[in-house]
Design an enzyme around this catalytic site. Structure first.
Site, PDB file in Angstrom:
ATOM      1  N   ASP B 119       0.819  -1.218   0.000  1.00  0.00           N
ATOM      2  CA  ASP B 119       0.000   0.000   0.000  1.00  0.00           C
ATOM      3  C   ASP B 119       0.852   1.267   0.000  1.00  0.00           C
ATOM      4  O   ASP B 119       0.366   2.334  -0.382  1.00  0.00           O
ATOM      5  CB  ASP B 119      -0.912   0.025   1.234  1.00  0.00           C
ATOM      6  CG  ASP B 119      -2.148  -0.858   1.080  1.00  0.00           C
ATOM      7  OD1 ASP B 119      -2.523  -1.162  -0.062  1.00  0.00           O
ATOM      8  OD2 ASP B 119      -2.741  -1.234   2.112  1.00  0.00           O
ATOM      9  N   TYR B 226      -8.526   4.654  -3.824  1.00  0.00           N
ATOM     10  CA  TYR B 226      -8.657   4.658  -2.360  1.00  0.00           C
ATOM     11  C   TYR B 226      -8.932   6.081  -1.889  1.00  0.00           C
ATOM     12  O   TYR B 226      -8.420   7.036  -2.455  1.00  0.00           O
ATOM     13  CB  TYR B 226      -7.366   4.149  -1.726  1.00  0.00           C
ATOM     14  CG  TYR B 226      -7.391   4.117  -0.221  1.00  0.00           C
ATOM     15  CD1 TYR B 226      -7.804   2.978   0.477  1.00  0.00           C
ATOM     16  CD2 TYR B 226      -7.015   5.237   0.515  1.00  0.00           C
ATOM     17  CE1 TYR B 226      -7.828   2.959   1.860  1.00  0.00           C
ATOM     18  CE2 TYR B 226      -7.041   5.220   1.904  1.00  0.00           C
ATOM     19  CZ  TYR B 226      -7.455   4.074   2.575  1.00  0.00           C
ATOM     20  OH  TYR B 226      -7.484   4.066   3.942  1.00  0.00           O
TER      21      TYR B 226
END
Lengths: 235, 235, 235, 235
Positions: B119, B226
Site C-alpha cells: 500500500d 482509495y
C-alpha cells in the site's frame, strides 16, 4: 543533611517506573557526595509512589547508616563497591529491566551492533563471571560489586557505563543519578535492538570499528560536536 | 522567516515521540522551501517538549546557517544531500525507531511480504552498503546521504520513500514533513510485520507481484481509487 | 456478609486489567474466609468496570451459593479444590495472561533462569499433565484443580505460588487475594524473561542453586533481610 | 436512514484504534440491516477521530450507494460477498492488526493451541489460497470475498468467525458490528499466543479435541454455562 542530593535521588528513582524499567520495587538508585564520602540511596522494599526525600537513608562508604529511619536497599553494598572503584561516577542504578535481564540470564555480553549502541557505549557491554558458592554465601552483595569491578579490569567505566550481572540483571552508573538512569534506559533499548538484530542475522558481526569510533567520539570527548555548545553530553 | 514552515517542522518533530519512534532526542525532521532553497531543521540535542518554532535553525543547501541561535541537527548534511538528489520531496526524517533499526543493524533490506507494505512501498525497502573507513573519517554525514542516493540509482524515491542505513537506522522522506513522518511510522510497522513473517515462515517468498501492483496502484497514481476524491494519497 | 473481604476481592479483580493480565472478562480472583469456610469470587462473564462488591457471590467449600444473585465464575470449582488442598493460601487467581499462557500452550514448565525468578518462586514453575478425556467430560473444573494438586505432590505451594495448566493458562495463589494477583503479575514477567533467555541461549542451564537459595531466602523465611522490619514479604 | 445502525457502526469503528488493531485508517467495520438489505460502512480514508454517524454511506447488496456523500471503504465489495454468503452475520470488520497480518503474510492458518482459542474459535483459523493474476486484475475486492467463502466451504462461519487472507490480513464477522470487532480483538490475541507457543515448542501438536469441544461448548450453544443467564454469549 544532603537535602539537594536526596531530592535528585528521589527524582531519579521515580524515573524508573516512568520509563518502564521496573515493576513493584524492582530497582534502586543512589548518589554520592564525594566531598563528604556519603551516599544517599533508596530504602529497601518501599514503593516509589510513597517515597519522600526524608525517607532516603544516608550511609557512609563503609555501609554505616548516618541518617534515616529506614533500611537502605539490600543492594547497597554493591553500590558502595562501585563508588570506591570508579572515582568519576556520581550515581548508580540497579534494576531488573526486561531486555537487560534477558542477556544477564543468558549469561552473555551485549554485542556492539550499530550506531545507537556506539553513541553511548564504546564497545560490548560485558557480562560478569558467575559468583562462586563461597562468594554467594558470604557478603553476597559486596561480592557482586567486586565481580563488576573485576570485569572492568581492562575497560573504562566512563566509556561503558553499565554491565549485566550473570543470572541477575543490569547495573548502570553515570556522573549523577539521573544520568545513571538515562544510561539504564538507553542500555535497555540497546539490549532490545541487539536481541532482534541477532535473530535477523544469526552470524551478524560486530559493527565496523571506524563507525564505532566516529559515533562515540561525535558525542563524547574534546572533539564532540553533537548538541549545543552549552551542553556537555557526557555519561 | 519561514514561520509557517517552522510550525510544520515543529509539529512533525513532535509526532516522533507521540508515535513512539524516538526516546530522548533520537530523531530529527526537516523541510525544504524549494523556491528559496532553504531548509528548516530540528536543532541538535534539544528535547522535543522544549522546542519552539523560533528554535529551529534555517540553513541553505550548502549548509550555511541563515537564521537561528542553535546548532542544526548533526545529521543536517545527510538531509541536504537528499533534498538535492530527490527533487520532489519536501520533508526528511531520521530516527532510531526500533524495528527499522533492527533491520539496519542486521544489514538487510526489508522484504515485500504483504499488502500493508504494498500500500505504501512499491517493492523492497533497501539497505545501504557500508561506508568505507575514509567515508566515515571525512564528511561522514554527507557521505551517509550520498550512499542513500547511490542505493536509489535504479529506484524511484517517490515510490519507495525510505531506506535503512547500514549499521545505523532509517531515513524517510515525503512531499512534506508530516508525510515524511507518516512514512516513517508506516515503515516501522512494516519492518515489524516482516520480522515476524519471516520467523513464521523462514523460506517465505516475496508477495505476488500482481498483488503488489494492485495495492500500490490502488492508492497511488492516476488510477488510484482509495480515499475521497478531495484527497491526494501520495507520498 | 463478608463486606470487607468482598471489597478486597473486588480490588484484586480490578488489578487484573490494570496490570495488563486480562482483556474482556478473561480472569477471576477469589478469597477465602477460613473461619467460616466461605469463598468470595468474581461472577461469571461480568466486565470488571461494572463490578460492585455486592455483585460478588459467596459460596461454601462444596460450591453451594450462600449469597448473591449472579453465577460465580465458571472456574469456581478449581478455586475450591485449591483452598481445600493448600491450607495456608487466602486468595486464588486465574487469568489467560499472555506469557504464562504461551508456556501453558507449549506444555512446558517455566525454567529457573535468574534472580528475578528466585526472588519469588523457589524453583521451576510446573506445568500440569494433560487431563484425560474422562476428566474433561465430567467435572472438568474440579479435575483441573485436582491435577494442580497432583502436580504439587512433592512441591510446597507456599514456595512456588503458581502453576501453568496444560493447554490452558496460569493459576496463582497467595496469603490474600491481592498477594495472589501480585504473584500472577510477577509470574507473567518471569515467563516473559524465560522465553527470551532461552531464545538467546538455547542450551541455557538452570541458574546456580546456591544463587537460587540466596535470593529466595533473602526475601522469605526467618532470615530474610529484604525490606523494612515492619514488612512481611511472604507470598 | 438507519440512524441507530450508523451509530453502532461508528462505535465499532472507534473501537479499532482504541483496541490497538489499527493505525491511521487501516481498518473498516460495516453492519447490515437484513430486512432492508442495506449495509452501513466506514467511508474510505477518513480518520476515525473525525467520523460522524452521518458520514457513513449506506449501500445496497449490489454495491449501489443509497445514501451518503463519501465513498465507501475500498473493501466494500468484500464485505458484501460475506453478507450474502453468511446469512447469520450482522457485522464485518477488516484490519491490518499486526499479529493476524503476520500469519496472513506467512500464508499460514492459525493452529488451535489452547483454551483461549477454543473459547471462541472452534478449530484452526484458516488462511485463504492466493488469488490468481486474473482474480487480482478484475474485481479484486469481490474476489477477495469469494475466496473467503470458498475457504469456508466445509467450515461453519458462526463457529470460526474469522480468517486470514493470503499476503494481506484478517477479516472477522459476528452477529453485530461490535461483536465482529470483539472477535477481531480476540483473534489478534490468539494469533500472538500461537506465534510464541510454536516458538517455544516447534513441534507442538494441536490441542486435545476433547478439550477443544469442552471449552467451545462451555461458552456456545444450548448447553453453554459460562456467564449469566441473561447473557447470550454467541458470536
Amino acid at each position: 543533611m544532603l537535602e539537594e542530593l536526596k531530592e535528585k535521588v528521589l527524582q531519579a528513582n521515580l524515573e524508573l517506573p516512568k520509563r518502564n524499567l521496573v515493576i513493584y520495587t524492582w530497582g534502586n538508585v543512589s548518589a554520592i557526595d564525594r566531598e563528604q564520602g556519603l551516599v544517599v540511596i533508596k530504602p529497601s522494599g518501599v514503593p516509589y509512589e510513597k517515597l519522600k526525600p526524608s525517607d532516603l537513608p544516608v550511609i557512609d562508604l563503609n555501609g554505616n547508616k548516618v541518617e534515616g529511619d529506614l533500611n537502605p536497599s539490600s543492594d547497597t553494598a554493591t553500590h558502595l563497591v562501585l563508588y570506591k572503584a570508579f572515582p568519576e561516577i556520581g550515581g548508580v542504578v540497579h534494576t531488573h529491566s526486561p531486555w537487560c535481564t534477558k542477556w544477564a540470564q543468558a549469561c552473555r555480553a551485549i554485542p556492539t551492533f550499530g550506531t545507537t549502541h556506539a553513541d553511548y557505549f564504546y564497545g560490548d557491554i560485558p557480562c560478569t563471571r558467575p559468583l562462586t558458592p563461597l562468594e554467594i554465601a558470604t557478603e553476597y552483595e559486596k561480592n557482586t560489586g567486586d565481580v563488576i569491578v573485576e570485569t572492568f579490569k581492562n575497560l573504562n567505566p566512563n566509556d561503558i557505563p553499565g554491565v549485566v550481572v550473570h543470572s541477575h540483571g543490569p547495573f548502570n552508573w553515570g556522573k549523577d543519578p539521573m544520568k545513571a538512569v538515562e544510561n539504564a534506559v538507553i542500555m535497555e533499548e540497546i539490549a532490545k535492538l541487539a536481541f532482534y538484530t541477532q535473530s535477523l542475522s544469526p552470524h551478524a558481526e560486530q559493527m565496523d570499528h571506524h563507525l564505532l569510533d566516529k559515533h562515540f567520539l561525535r558525542k563524547h570527548g574534546k572533539n564532540a560536536y553533537y548538541g549545543q555548545k552549552s551542553q556537555k553530553v557526557n555519561n
